[in-house]
Design a protein around this motif. Structure first.
Motif, PDB file in Angstrom:
ATOM      1  N   ARG A  25      12.776  23.163  11.391  1.00  0.00           N
ATOM      2  CA  ARG A  25      11.621  22.775  10.589  1.00  0.00           C
ATOM      3  C   ARG A  25      11.743  21.370  10.008  1.00  0.00           C
ATOM      4  NH1 ARG A  25       7.732  25.621  11.651  1.00  0.00           N
ATOM      5  NH2 ARG A  25       6.764  25.140   9.661  1.00  0.00           N
TER       6      ARG A  25
ATOM      7  N   PRO B 204      10.253  17.357   6.152  1.00  0.00           N
ATOM      8  CA  PRO B 204       9.734  18.650   6.637  1.00  0.00           C
ATOM      9  C   PRO B 204       8.591  18.449   7.638  1.00  0.00           C
ATOM     10  CG  PRO B 204       8.836  18.197   4.476  1.00  0.00           C
ATOM     11  CD  PRO B 204       9.786  17.048   4.789  1.00  0.00           C
TER      12      PRO B 204
ATOM     13  N   ALA C 166       7.769  19.691  10.550  1.00  0.00           N
ATOM     14  CA  ALA C 166       7.067  20.850  11.110  1.00  0.00           C
ATOM     15  C   ALA C 166       6.013  21.372  10.132  1.00  0.00           C
ATOM     16  CB  ALA C 166       8.063  21.949  11.470  1.00  0.00           C
ATOM     17  N   ASP C 167       6.380  21.486   8.863  1.00  0.00           N
ATOM     18  CA  ASP C 167       5.418  21.948   7.856  1.00  0.00           C
ATOM     19  C   ASP C 167       4.237  20.986   7.742  1.00  0.00           C
ATOM     20  OD1 ASP C 167       6.990  24.144   7.298  1.00  0.00           O
ATOM     21  OD2 ASP C 167       7.952  23.238   5.547  1.00  0.00           O
TER      22      ASP C 167
ATOM     23  N   GLU D 207       1.964  21.368  10.794  1.00  0.00           N
ATOM     24  CA  GLU D 207       1.229  22.632  10.738  1.00  0.00           C
ATOM     25  C   GLU D 207       0.088  22.539   9.734  1.00  0.00           C
ATOM     26  OE1 GLU D 207       3.785  25.947  10.053  1.00  0.00           O
ATOM     27  OE2 GLU D 207       4.736  25.806  12.023  1.00  0.00           O
TER      28      GLU D 207
ATOM     29  N   ILE E  85       7.497  23.386  16.010  1.00  0.00           N
ATOM     30  CA  ILE E  85       8.952  23.519  16.019  1.00  0.00           C
ATOM     31  C   ILE E  85       9.564  22.160  16.345  1.00  0.00           C
ATOM     32  CG2 ILE E  85       8.963  24.218  18.457  1.00  0.00           C
ATOM     33  CD1 ILE E  85      11.380  26.019  17.780  1.00  0.00           C
TER      34      ILE E  85
END
Length: 310
Positions: A88, A103, A105-106, A109, A117
């Motif tokens: 992540r 972060p 990946a966060d 998203e 990923i």
């Protein structure tokens, strides 16, 4: 079709995922179907300075440009450095300004609404070769990329091995010479200090491409250099073979343009140093995907998130 991560793909819709390769000068993106076909690709310049916020903005714009209809169901990203065990967080991104515990990946998203990923870019390149390239016939292999640095990936039983902390597979950092040149990692005499582009420049004052042209022309010194280079590479690989006993070793990266001049010596060194019982049927191959390996491997990771089989 219901995926392991809770993703639902409507019937009649052919799903795709997006693989992204984040580099210091360019960000490459590709849309892939489960069979590994890349339907569309795009390359955009990495913003300078490449701060996390600036990179995120460019990446989101590129994702929208490549996937305007929102057809992609997940995103995989290769970053130039280690990631955390949850895939992540980009722990560090080499040659990118201000990257520490990002972060990503966060963030992606949140911006795209798509499961994301992360993995180290060399791991992605290795996974790409294992999925669609020279390693597709093997379940256990090593991929080594010879470029500005030396990256690597380990595939065990068909799966990318990232280790307990997510940082496994730094194959270029194994020690070759106890008292050798200092390495950025803090090691001395690492394999990278003998077989990377920077090492070749330091040792010869020339570029690998130039030495390759000289070798093609029959220059004796260049041919001798590549033979020595091959022996050093083989000595480093011997240690890895004893630990992992792979079915194949795939060599990629720009230096592979001169593989014909060093791989015979590499194989001879492996045969000299490694017991036959530890290398039955071992194949030494060159990579096939070139600079597309990273986005292919990132896409394979994304398919693993979806739960689809590529």
């Amino acid at each position: 079709m219901s995926a392991d991560a809770g993703i639902v793909i409507e019937k009649g819709i052919s799903p795709e995922v997006m693989g992204i390769d984040l580099g210091g000068t360019a960000i490459k993106l590709g849309r892939f179907s489960p069979d590994g076909k890349c339907h569309h690709s795009l390359s955009v310049e990495t913003p300078q300075p490449a701060t996390p916020a600036a990179v995120l903005g460019v990446m989101v714009d590129a994702i929208e440009q490549l996937d305007p209809d929102g057809k992609c169901v997940a995103i995989g990203v290769g970053t130039p450095g280690p990631v955390d065990t949850g895939s992540r967080v980009a722990k560090v991104a080499i040659n990118l300004a201000g990257w520490e515990d990002v972060p990503l990946a966060d963030w992606l998203e949140d911006k795209t609404g798509k499961p994301t990923i992360l993995a180290n870019d060399a791991n992605c390149a290795g996974l790409g070769e294992a999925w669609l390239g020279a390693g597709r016939q093997f379940d256990n292999l090593i991929v080594l990329t010879l470029g500005t640095g030396v990256g690597g990936a380990i595939i065990l039983n068909g799966e990318l091995f990232m280790g307990r902390t997510g940082a496994a597979g730094e194959l270029g950092l194994i020690t070759l010479d106890l008292y050798g040149p200092e390495c950025h990692s803090g090691n001395r005499g690492s394999l990278e200090q003998f077989v990377s582009v920077q090492a070749i420049r330091r040792r010869t004052g020339q570029e690998p491409e130039e030495l390759g042209h000289m070798a093609k022309a029959g220059n004796r010194q260049a041919l001798q250099f590549w033979e020595t280079y091959g022996h050093q590479l083989g000595a480093g690989l011997a240690s890895l073979i004893y630990v992992l006993t792979p079915e194949a070793i795939i060599i990629g990266g720009g230096i592979c343009a001169s593989a014909e001049f060093f791989l015979p010596a590499t194989l001879a060194e492996i045969e000299r140093r490694v017991l036959p019982v530890c290398r039955p049927g071992l194949q030494l191959l060159t990579a096939q995907l070139g600079n597309q390996a990273g986005i292919a491997g990132a896409a394979k990771l994304a398919w693993q998130v979806v739960g689809a089989k590529g």
